[in-house]
Design an enzyme around this catalytic site. Sequence first.
Site: not given
Length: 385
Positions: A47, A133, A175, A179, A204, A207, A236
Amino acid sequence: MSWQARIEAALAQRLASDTFRRRRPLSQGAGRWLAQGERRWLNFSSNDYLGLSQHPQLIAAWQEGAVRYGVGSGGSGHVTGYSEAHEQFEQQLADWLGYPRALLFISGFAANQAVIAALMTDADRIVADRLSHASLLEAASHSPAQLRRFVHNDTAHLTQLLARPVSGQQLAVTEGVFSMDGDGAPLAAIADAARGAEAYLLVDDAHGIGVSGEEGRGSCWQQGIKPDLLVVTFGKAFGVSGAAVLCSDALADYLLQYARHLIYSTSMPPAQAVALSRALALIRGDEGEARRRALRQHIARFRDGASQLGLKLTGSESAIQPLIVGDNGRALALAEQLRARGCWLTAIRPPTVPAGTARLRITLTSAHEAQDIDRLLEVLHAAGE
């Protein structure tokens, strides 16, 4: 059933379903290459999207921080573990992302658990994207609040669930970039739905931060929204570890009083905060922009090549390029074949992803070179044949 029998039965079930997880010790575990003794693999499972984990300036910053502050914080931030390095980095983050406050956490998992545990009561409702997540869904299921999950990225379903009567407050959860699938959320529409229901919105952006938006400010900035709670993580694109929650002054003060992960956990080492501050400077600067540009080029090269080979990818335009295999055993076998050809990929299986969607989670970084992308395509083609 005894404890031993229960444990052995659970392990046997994982083995039988090809979902047993194993760790492999590496002598080099981040960057363009992975190493185990004398063996090396091109790394397509990291990541570390901007390749900063090996950056000499970050290494030097951590060393300088360790010389100044030592290697540990010595306690909770409520006792002796909150240093001027933590305070400075929190303020830099808040200014960068346009929030009054930022609070540092030891991990993204801890941040999500802390926020939901501190905020929710049994009169409240959490409405979360079905593919959120594990840290978010687990925190929601363990909280006293009612949990309802909306169909992935389906804002109409979200709106429908938020419209149902509730005696307390509501929290919408999603998110920025997911992910396992690599797709982004329709954040502007989700923010409208939350606002219409007078619900708080938690995003969130683990990423997306550092990768998307102006100066790498992330998915929310890119889509022009400011959620009530923005969670960003540093394992990440920042190349380090840890996380932060961005929020209002009142919410920050509330979390400082009620978030048990903040109150009872040793805070991150001050040296880590020094390194993160340097990472932020790199992400915001010309070098960060150059690395984001290189990452975009690698993503385009990979997707174009995969299309020419007839590989069935998802619609992801992010650094996460999942190749759905389906069967658990086949995904494991394919990952081993690719490692034998010098490319490290990881088979992701249930319960991390839904049953029947085992996959190779291919991740690209700016540390790769064009020839690495071509090599990956070659070995994927050879393994497929």
